[in-house]
Design a protein around this motif. Structure first.
Motif, mmCIF file in Angstrom:
data_model
loop_
_atom_site.group_PDB
_atom_site.id
_atom_site.type_symbol
_atom_site.label_atom_id
_atom_site.label_comp_id
_atom_site.label_asym_id
_atom_site.label_seq_id
_atom_site.Cartn_x
_atom_site.Cartn_y
_atom_site.Cartn_z
ATOM 1 N N ALA A 30 -2.929 0.578 12.854
ATOM 2 C CA ALA A 30 -2.743 2.011 13.011
ATOM 3 C C ALA A 30 -2.427 2.689 11.683
ATOM 4 O O ALA A 30 -2.001 2.051 10.716
ATOM 5 C CB ALA A 30 -1.615 2.289 14.015
ATOM 6 N N VAL A 31 -2.629 4.003 11.669
ATOM 7 C CA VAL A 31 -2.237 4.839 10.540
ATOM 8 C C VAL A 31 -0.857 5.408 10.846
ATOM 9 O O VAL A 31 -0.655 6.001 11.913
ATOM 10 C CB VAL A 31 -3.244 5.985 10.325
ATOM 11 C CG1 VAL A 31 -2.790 6.895 9.181
ATOM 12 C CG2 VAL A 31 -4.635 5.428 10.047
ATOM 13 N N PRO A 32 0.117 5.241 9.957
ATOM 14 C CA PRO A 32 1.467 5.720 10.240
ATOM 15 C C PRO A 32 1.571 7.238 10.094
ATOM 16 O O PRO A 32 0.807 7.849 9.333
ATOM 17 C CB PRO A 32 2.317 5.011 9.184
ATOM 18 C CG PRO A 32 1.383 4.842 8.020
ATOM 19 C CD PRO A 32 0.036 4.573 8.631
ATOM 20 N N PRO A 33 2.513 7.864 10.793
ATOM 21 C CA PRO A 33 2.722 9.310 10.639
ATOM 22 C C PRO A 33 3.391 9.632 9.300
ATOM 23 O O PRO A 33 4.078 8.794 8.714
ATOM 24 C CB PRO A 33 3.654 9.645 11.807
ATOM 25 C CG PRO A 33 4.401 8.381 12.072
ATOM 26 C CD PRO A 33 3.417 7.277 11.792
ATOM 27 N N GLU A 34 3.182 10.865 8.835
ATOM 28 C CA GLU A 34 3.751 11.287 7.554
ATOM 29 C C GLU A 34 5.271 11.239 7.552
ATOM 30 O O GLU A 34 5.896 11.037 6.508
ATOM 31 C CB GLU A 34 3.270 12.700 7.200
ATOM 32 C CG GLU A 34 1.787 12.776 6.862
ATOM 33 C CD GLU A 34 1.382 14.165 6.407
ATOM 34 O OE1 GLU A 34 2.275 15.052 6.330
ATOM 35 O OE2 GLU A 34 0.182 14.375 6.137
ATOM 36 N N ARG A 35 5.893 11.396 8.730
ATOM 37 C CA ARG A 35 7.363 11.442 8.805
ATOM 38 C C ARG A 35 8.011 10.179 8.249
ATOM 39 O O ARG A 35 9.165 10.207 7.821
ATOM 40 C CB ARG A 35 7.813 11.667 10.250
ATOM 41 C CG ARG A 35 7.486 10.523 11.188
ATOM 42 C CD ARG A 35 8.031 10.734 12.589
ATOM 43 N NE ARG A 35 7.559 9.712 13.501
ATOM 44 C CZ ARG A 35 8.091 8.500 13.613
ATOM 45 N NH1 ARG A 35 9.143 8.172 12.865
ATOM 46 N NH2 ARG A 35 7.603 7.607 14.455
ATOM 47 N N LEU A 36 7.290 9.056 8.261
ATOM 48 C CA LEU A 36 7.872 7.804 7.771
ATOM 49 C C LEU A 36 7.887 7.727 6.243
ATOM 50 O O LEU A 36 8.613 6.910 5.675
ATOM 51 C CB LEU A 36 7.113 6.604 8.346
ATOM 52 C CG LEU A 36 7.248 6.384 9.858
ATOM 53 C CD1 LEU A 36 6.418 5.183 10.289
ATOM 54 C CD2 LEU A 36 8.702 6.195 10.258
ATOM 55 N N GLY A 37 7.061 8.559 5.591
ATOM 56 C CA GLY A 37 7.055 8.579 4.132
ATOM 57 C C GLY A 37 6.618 7.274 3.497
ATOM 58 O O GLY A 37 7.106 6.904 2.421
ATOM 59 N N LEU A 38 5.687 6.561 4.128
ATOM 60 C CA LEU A 38 5.253 5.262 3.617
ATOM 61 C C LEU A 38 4.189 5.419 2.542
ATOM 62 O O LEU A 38 3.406 6.375 2.546
ATOM 63 C CB LEU A 38 4.700 4.405 4.764
ATOM 64 C CG LEU A 38 5.654 4.108 5.921
ATOM 65 C CD1 LEU A 38 4.942 3.260 6.968
ATOM 66 C CD2 LEU A 38 6.905 3.415 5.426
ATOM 67 N N THR A 39 4.140 4.464 1.638
ATOM 68 C CA THR A 39 3.105 4.452 0.614
ATOM 69 C C THR A 39 1.848 3.744 1.099
ATOM 70 O O THR A 39 0.798 3.839 0.472
ATOM 71 C CB THR A 39 3.607 3.756 -0.663
ATOM 72 O OG1 THR A 39 4.035 2.422 -0.335
ATOM 73 C CG2 THR A 39 4.781 4.520 -1.261
ATOM 74 N N THR A 40 1.941 3.043 2.209
ATOM 75 C CA THR A 40 0.789 2.353 2.787
ATOM 76 C C THR A 40 0.143 3.217 3.860
ATOM 77 O O THR A 40 0.823 3.999 4.536
ATOM 78 C CB THR A 40 1.201 1.001 3.393
ATOM 79 O OG1 THR A 40 0.043 0.362 3.956
ATOM 80 C CG2 THR A 40 2.228 1.176 4.499
ATOM 81 N N ASP A 41 -1.176 3.090 4.003
ATOM 82 C CA ASP A 41 -1.870 3.861 5.035
ATOM 83 C C ASP A 41 -2.258 3.004 6.237
ATOM 84 O O ASP A 41 -3.003 3.451 7.106
ATOM 85 C CB ASP A 41 -3.115 4.536 4.459
ATOM 86 C CG ASP A 41 -4.155 3.534 3.950
ATOM 87 O OD1 ASP A 41 -3.852 2.322 3.922
ATOM 88 O OD2 ASP A 41 -5.268 3.956 3.583
ATOM 89 N N ARG A 42 -1.737 1.784 6.306
ATOM 90 C CA ARG A 42 -2.021 0.905 7.437
ATOM 91 C C ARG A 42 -0.735 0.186 7.849
ATOM 92 O O ARG A 42 -0.007 -0.329 6.998
ATOM 93 C CB ARG A 42 -3.076 -0.156 7.085
ATOM 94 C CG ARG A 42 -4.457 0.420 6.747
ATOM 95 C CD ARG A 42 -5.151 0.957 7.983
ATOM 96 N NE ARG A 42 -6.515 1.372 7.687
ATOM 97 C CZ ARG A 42 -6.864 2.566 7.243
ATOM 98 N NH1 ARG A 42 -5.928 3.473 7.013
ATOM 99 N NH2 ARG A 42 -8.124 2.877 7.023
ATOM 100 N N VAL A 43 -0.478 0.161 9.139
ATOM 101 C CA VAL A 43 0.636 -0.612 9.682
ATOM 102 C C VAL A 43 0.140 -1.323 10.934
ATOM 103 O O VAL A 43 -0.933 -1.014 11.463
ATOM 104 C CB VAL A 43 1.851 0.282 10.047
ATOM 105 C CG1 VAL A 43 2.394 0.997 8.822
ATOM 106 C CG2 VAL A 43 1.493 1.278 11.149
ATOM 107 N N VAL A 44 0.935 -2.265 11.389
ATOM 108 C CA VAL A 44 0.654 -2.928 12.662
ATOM 109 C C VAL A 44 1.681 -2.455 13.682
ATOM 110 O O VAL A 44 2.885 -2.428 13.402
ATOM 111 C CB VAL A 44 0.720 -4.460 12.519
ATOM 112 C CG1 VAL A 44 0.669 -5.131 13.887
ATOM 113 C CG2 VAL A 44 -0.434 -4.948 11.653
#
Length: 273
Positions: A30-44
């Motif tokens: 999945a693509v994480p929401p912006e609210r998490l502020g992650l530098t990665t564009d993919r998560v499980v």
């Protein structure tokens, strides 16, 4: 075979694909929401089956926060936990897959390197007072840095936490039973020693392609548990003496069980040629 429908969204995560099932849940890329502020564009995303109560959700979040607070390069990163009827959490994505499902054929050295690193991650959890309780080939994720193979450990035994008031037969997965210390099946609580047993069982699978109980039945968890409780673990003839000694120690079939998962990691390193 019927096509499995993949949701477009889970909470505020955008689902890209379904990765598979395991550990009482379904995994999605999945693509994480912006609210998490992650530098990665993919998560499980791991979505547990069945409805989840508020109390179970609080237990699960508490366990995940404890895991995330342990600082180790050998632990998968956790990002978020959500309750929308079902319990789900977001974690680091590993494009190389796991020991159970690698994206390309594994060499012996790669498998041992990943498992040694995972054992270091388990040791870090133990030093923080946390037992993993779900060490299987699926929870050993594959990494590579600078051409060096390695691994991280993920996927805490949250099914047990979420179903705290239910018998083990209600959430144990048949395929995972062969990696559980029989002491757990008999009612003991997860511990440093039970995790070391699991590391030995996973090492046996990685080296031989076989489980320590042979082929466990897939039909029902109860049948798998009965097989594990009534059948002593057996080591494959494919093992060399050093491999056999380490696994036998982890399973307490001979000698003393290693005192720490860190010791197991060091001994796995010495198996690499």
């Amino acid at each position: 075979m019927a096509t499995v429908e993949v949701p477009q969204h889970l909470a505020d995560f955008t689902v890209l694909s379904r990765l598979g099932e395991g550990g009482n849940g379904t995994f999605y890329l999945a693509v994480p929401p912006e609210r998490l502020g992650l530098t990665t564009d993919r998560v499980v995303l791991k979505v547990f089956g069945g409805r989840c109560s508020d109390d179970a959700y609080r237990r699960g979040v508490r366990e995940l926060r404890a895991f995330a607070a342990v600082r180790s390069p050998y632990l998968a990163s956790l990002y978020d936990a959500v309750l929308q009827g079902q319990f789900m959490y977001a974690m680091e994505y590993f494009p190389l897959g796991s020991l159970a499902r690698p994206t390309q054929p594994l060499t012996r050295d790669t498998a041992l390197a990943a498992l040694a690193d995972a054992a270091r991650g388990v040791d870090a959890l133990h030093e923080a007072g946390i037992a993993h309780a779900n060490i299987t080939p699926s929870s050993v994720l594959l990494t590579e840095s600078g051409g060096r193979p390695g691994g991280k450990v993920s996927d805490l035994g949250l099914a047990r936490v979420l179903a705290a008031d239910e018998p083990i037969t209600s959430f144990a997965q048949p395929g995972a039973v062969q990696y559980m210390d029989p002491a757990l099946l008999a009612g003991d609580v997860p511990s440093r020693a039970t995790d070391i047993w699991s590391l030995g069982a996973v090492l046996h699978r990685a080296l031989t392609g076989q489980g320590v109980y042979g082929e466990v039945p897939d039909a029902q968890p109860l049948l798998a548990i009965r097989a594990a409780l009534s059948t002593p673990p057996a080591l494959s003839d494919k093992l060399d003496p050093e491999e056999r000694t380490l696994i036998a120690n982890c399973l307490a079939l001979s000698g003393e069980r290693p005192a720490t998962a860190g010791e197991v990691a060091g001994r796995i390193d010495r198996l690499r040629h």
